[in-house]
Design a protein around this motif. Sequence first.
Motif, PDB file in Angstrom:
ATOM      1  N   VAL A   1       0.855  -1.184   0.000  1.00 53.85           N
ATOM      2  CA  VAL A   1       0.000   0.000   0.000  1.00 53.85           C
ATOM      3  C   VAL A   1       0.892   1.235   0.000  1.00 53.85           C
ATOM      4  N   LEU A   2       0.699   2.072  -1.004  1.00 57.59           N
ATOM      5  CA  LEU A   2       1.432   3.330  -1.116  1.00 57.59           C
ATOM      6  C   LEU A   2       0.428   4.441  -1.371  1.00 57.59           C
ATOM      7  N   LYS A   3       0.439   5.432  -0.513  1.00 55.16           N
ATOM      8  CA  LYS A   3      -0.479   6.571  -0.658  1.00 55.16           C
ATOM      9  C   LYS A   3      -1.921   6.110  -0.830  1.00 55.16           C
TER      10      LYS A   3
ATOM     11  N   LYS B   1       6.263  -4.793 -10.099  1.00 56.31           N
ATOM     12  CA  LYS B   1       6.832  -3.758 -10.971  1.00 56.31           C
ATOM     13  C   LYS B   1       6.093  -2.434 -10.797  1.00 56.31           C
ATOM     14  N   GLU B   2       4.769  -2.477 -10.755  1.00 57.50           N
ATOM     15  CA  GLU B   2       3.980  -1.256 -10.555  1.00 57.50           C
ATOM     16  C   GLU B   2       4.273  -0.632  -9.201  1.00 57.50           C
TER      17      GLU B   2
ATOM     18  N   LEU C   1       6.862   3.505  -5.916  1.00 61.42           N
ATOM     19  CA  LEU C   1       7.736   3.806  -4.780  1.00 61.42           C
ATOM     20  C   LEU C   1       8.877   4.725  -5.207  1.00 61.42           C
ATOM     21  N   VAL C   2       9.480   4.451  -6.345  1.00 63.80           N
ATOM     22  CA  VAL C   2      10.551   5.307  -6.852  1.00 63.80           C
ATOM     23  C   VAL C   2      10.019   6.710  -7.115  1.00 63.80           C
ATOM     24  N   GLY C   3       8.839   6.804  -7.689  1.00 70.12           N
ATOM     25  CA  GLY C   3       8.237   8.110  -7.948  1.00 70.12           C
ATOM     26  C   GLY C   3       7.986   8.899  -6.673  1.00 70.12           C
TER      27      GLY C   3
END
Length: 40
Positions: free
Chosen positions: A10-12, A20-21, A26-28
Amino acid sequence: MGNSDRFSMVLKNKIYTDKKEAGTALVGICRSKKIPEGGF
């Protein structure tokens, strides 16, 4: 320990089930963070 093929992150407030997504997101997020001059 169960099925190791399953992945979720879970991100944001968005759930990613594709590694991959999730990695791209995460890099962004990391790139958008401001780092103070002189580092941490």
